[in-house]
Design a protein around this motif. Structure first.
Motif, PDB file in Angstrom:
ATOM      1  N   THR A   1       0.929  -1.255  -0.034  1.00 13.75           N
ATOM      2  CA  THR A   1      -0.039   0.019   0.077  1.00 13.75           C
ATOM      3  C   THR A   1       0.820   1.282   0.184  1.00 13.75           C
ATOM      4  OG1 THR A   1      -1.483   1.384   1.342  1.00 13.75           O
ATOM      5  CG2 THR A   1      -0.298  -0.126   2.562  1.00 13.75           C
ATOM      6  N   GLY A   2       0.332   2.215  -0.792  1.00 11.53           N
ATOM      7  CA  GLY A   2       0.973   3.522  -0.767  1.00 11.53           C
ATOM      8  C   GLY A   2       0.634   4.559   0.574  1.00 11.53           C
ATOM      9  N   LYS A   3      -0.057   3.972   1.571  1.00 12.77           N
ATOM     10  CA  LYS A   3      -0.310   4.737   2.540  1.00 12.77           C
ATOM     11  C   LYS A   3       0.766   4.795   3.583  1.00 12.77           C
ATOM     12  CE  LYS A   3      -5.252   4.463   1.604  1.00 12.77           C
ATOM     13  NZ  LYS A   3      -5.051   5.402   0.465  1.00 12.77           N
TER      14      LYS A   3
ATOM     15  N   GLU B   1     -13.122   3.869  -3.011  1.00 15.56           N
ATOM     16  CA  GLU B   1     -11.683   4.526  -3.429  1.00 15.56           C
ATOM     17  C   GLU B   1     -11.391   4.543  -4.652  1.00 15.56           C
ATOM     18  OE1 GLU B   1      -7.501   2.697  -1.421  1.00 15.56           O
ATOM     19  OE2 GLU B   1      -8.592   1.384  -3.208  1.00 15.56           O
TER      20      GLU B   1
ATOM     21  N   GLY C   1      -8.236   4.672  -7.159  1.00 16.60           N
ATOM     22  CA  GLY C   1      -6.984   4.564  -7.170  1.00 16.60           C
ATOM     23  C   GLY C   1      -6.758   3.253  -6.487  1.00 16.60           C
ATOM     24  N   THR C   2      -6.647   2.158  -6.927  1.00 21.13           N
ATOM     25  CA  THR C   2      -6.366   0.791  -6.405  1.00 21.13           C
ATOM     26  C   THR C   2      -4.774   0.381  -6.066  1.00 21.13           C
ATOM     27  OG1 THR C   2      -8.234  -0.011  -7.503  1.00 21.13           O
ATOM     28  CG2 THR C   2      -7.145  -1.669  -6.206  1.00 21.13           C
ATOM     29  N   HIS C   3      -4.149   0.673  -6.926  1.00 17.01           N
ATOM     30  CA  HIS C   3      -2.740   0.216  -7.341  1.00 17.01           C
ATOM     31  C   HIS C   3      -2.462  -1.171  -6.861  1.00 17.01           C
ATOM     32  CE1 HIS C   3       1.631   1.905  -7.364  1.00 17.01           C
ATOM     33  NE2 HIS C   3       1.323   1.275  -8.368  1.00 17.01           N
TER      34      HIS C   3
ATOM     35  N   SER D   1      -4.449  -1.194   0.093  1.00 13.17           N
ATOM     36  CA  SER D   1      -5.290  -0.277   0.982  1.00 13.17           C
ATOM     37  C   SER D   1      -6.826  -0.809   0.846  1.00 13.17           C
ATOM     38  CB  SER D   1      -5.238   1.185   0.454  1.00 13.17           C
ATOM     39  OG  SER D   1      -5.571   1.227  -0.969  1.00 13.17           O
TER      40      SER D   1
ATOM     41  N   ASP E   1      -9.698   1.502 -10.718  1.00 11.89           N
ATOM     42  CA  ASP E   1      -8.243   1.939 -11.289  1.00 11.89           C
ATOM     43  C   ASP E   1      -8.548   1.950 -12.753  1.00 11.89           C
ATOM     44  OD1 ASP E   1      -5.392   1.840  -9.422  1.00 11.89           O
ATOM     45  OD2 ASP E   1      -5.401   1.739 -11.869  1.00 11.89           O
ATOM     46  N   LEU E   2      -7.529   2.811 -13.448  1.00 12.95           N
ATOM     47  CA  LEU E   2      -7.622   2.689 -14.746  1.00 12.95           C
ATOM     48  C   LEU E   2      -6.562   1.687 -15.281  1.00 12.95           C
ATOM     49  CD1 LEU E   2      -8.184   4.407 -17.185  1.00 12.95           C
ATOM     50  CD2 LEU E   2      -6.353   6.076 -16.609  1.00 12.95           C
ATOM     51  N   TYR E   3      -5.801   1.318 -14.398  1.00 12.07           N
ATOM     52  CA  TYR E   3      -4.807   0.324 -14.814  1.00 12.07           C
ATOM     53  C   TYR E   3      -4.714  -0.792 -13.779  1.00 12.07           C
ATOM     54  CZ  TYR E   3      -3.074   4.380 -17.229  1.00 12.07           C
ATOM     55  OH  TYR E   3      -2.997   5.826 -18.112  1.00 12.07           O
TER      56      TYR E   3
ATOM     57  N   SER F   1     -11.231   4.926 -15.721  1.00  8.71           N
ATOM     58  CA  SER F   1     -10.966   6.060 -15.066  1.00  8.71           C
ATOM     59  C   SER F   1     -12.118   6.529 -13.916  1.00  8.71           C
ATOM     60  CB  SER F   1     -10.716   7.144 -16.354  1.00  8.71           C
ATOM     61  OG  SER F   1     -10.609   8.511 -15.299  1.00  8.71           O
ATOM     62  N   SER F   2     -11.568   7.167 -12.850  1.00 10.64           N
ATOM     63  CA  SER F   2     -12.678   7.570 -12.143  1.00 10.64           C
ATOM     64  C   SER F   2     -13.481   8.611 -12.123  1.00 10.64           C
ATOM     65  CB  SER F   2     -11.911   7.898 -10.671  1.00 10.64           C
ATOM     66  OG  SER F   2     -10.568   8.904 -11.042  1.00 10.64           O
TER      67      SER F   2
ATOM     68  N   ASP G   1      -7.461   8.721  -4.527  1.00 10.45           N
ATOM     69  CA  ASP G   1      -6.180   8.489  -4.355  1.00 10.45           C
ATOM     70  C   ASP G   1      -5.715   7.779  -5.465  1.00 10.45           C
ATOM     71  OD1 ASP G   1      -3.544   8.201  -3.291  1.00 10.45           O
ATOM     72  OD2 ASP G   1      -4.133   6.140  -2.183  1.00 10.45           O
ATOM     73  N   SER G   2      -6.179   8.487  -6.858  1.00 13.62           N
ATOM     74  CA  SER G   2      -5.624   8.013  -7.909  1.00 13.62           C
ATOM     75  C   SER G   2      -4.736   9.128  -8.583  1.00 13.62           C
ATOM     76  CB  SER G   2      -7.058   7.756  -8.893  1.00 13.62           C
ATOM     77  OG  SER G   2      -7.481   9.055  -9.341  1.00 13.62           O
TER      78      SER G   2
ATOM     79  N   HIS H   1      -7.585  16.477 -12.180  1.00 12.82           N
ATOM     80  CA  HIS H   1      -8.398  15.368 -12.188  1.00 12.82           C
ATOM     81  C   HIS H   1      -9.026  15.207 -10.630  1.00 12.82           C
ATOM     82  CE1 HIS H   1      -9.039  10.877 -12.785  1.00 12.82           C
ATOM     83  NE2 HIS H   1      -8.823  10.998 -11.598  1.00 12.82           N
TER      84      HIS H   1
END
Ligand SMILES: C[S@@+](CC[C@H](N)C(=O)[O-])C[C@H]1O[C@@H](n2cnc3c(N)ncnc32)[C@H](O)[C@@H]1O
Length: 246
Positions: free
Chosen positions: A68-70, A92, A94-96, A100, A120-122, A139-140, A164-165, A171
């Motif tokens: 996670t990026g948090k 949320e 932005g999943t990455h 998270s 998430d876009l990717y 895209s969100s 968080d994207s 954006h």
């Protein structure tokens, strides 16, 4: 309350809640605004954190094996907020890697209510599976994605939104406009990574989440910034915890 067969019909609370009664303590102390000297120390710590993070991976963290990026202090604040607010849906953007989303889903399990929609876009193939996580690919701010998420949210009232994207001002402002009306009075919309653009690091990023928050609040008085959610000092979301007040 009991149903026809005499079983307990309290459905919003988990078995765990009865086994380990969830308490009500949360610190009311708000340290902000910090003195100039303390703010400078905190800003220097933040810059050191990212300098070291960019050099080595020793500061990366994971939840049950999913990155996670948090930062831990923000995850802790999320836990406290969820315990207090008991959201029935968390959206949320932005999943990455999904660490998270899994953390939020596990917190939903622990408090006995809620589920997660994460966009998430990717999409990454390694993201975790969990019955309380619904993945949306796209895209969100894509109108079709927004409509899909809003249709899924229609069955829920107590919604928390986390942005968080893509962190550009444009954006994030688009996300704020698309999703803010899902948050009820007393609920939160969290704009992540407001530190970008020199607040206090990554000056080169240019206008980002904090500028989006400022632009949003300039025309919308139904949200205020709740700095008490920054009380653990090291947060990636300065001025990013938005409380809906009307
Ligand atoms: C900061 S990461 C998310 C981190 C994750 N929430 C966590 O805490 O571990 C940002 C993610 O946003 C995604 N992203 C970028 N542009 C996007 C967009 N327009 N819509 C949705 N997701 C996007 C990226 O693919 C990336 O996975």
């Amino acid at each position: 309350m009991t149903n026809k067969t005499g079983e307990s019909k309290v459905q919003s609370k988990s078995q765990l809640e009865y086994e380990y009664k969830i308490g009500t303590f949360v610190s009311e102390d708000n340290l902000f605004p910090l003195s100039e000297e303390d703010q400078e120390t905190l800003d220097n710590f933040h810059r050191m954190y990212f300098r070291l993070l960019e050099k080595k991976s020793g500061l990366q963290i994971s939840w049950l094996g999913h990155q996670t990026g948090k930062v831990p202090a923000d995850l802790w604040i999320y836990q406290e907020m969820m315990t207090q607010l008991r959201p029935d849906l968390i959206i949320e953007c932005g999943t990455h890697w999904g660490g998270s989303a899994l953390y939020l889903a596990n917190m939903c399990q622990l408090i006995g209510t809620g589920r997660v929609i994460t966009i998430d876009l990717y999409p990454k193939p390694s993201r975790p599976h969990h019955t309380l996580i619904e993945y949306v690919n796209g895209s969100s701010v894509d109108p079709q994605v927004v409509a899909q998420v809003k249709a899924a949210a229609a069955a829920h009232q107590n919604i928390m939104v986390i942005l968080d994207s893509n962190h550009t001002k444009e954006h994030v402002l688009g996300e704020l406009e698309a999703y803010h009306d899902l948050v009820p009075v007393g609920g939160y919309l969290i704009v992540e990574d407001g530190f970008l653009g020199g607040h206090p690091s990554h000056e080169e990023y240019g206008p980002g989440p904090m500028e989006a928050v400022d632009a949003f609040l300039a025309t919308n008085d139904s949200f205020v910034i709740d700095r008490s959610k920054e009380r653990l000092l090291f947060t990636l979301n300065p001025r990013g915890f938005l409380l809906r007040v009307k």
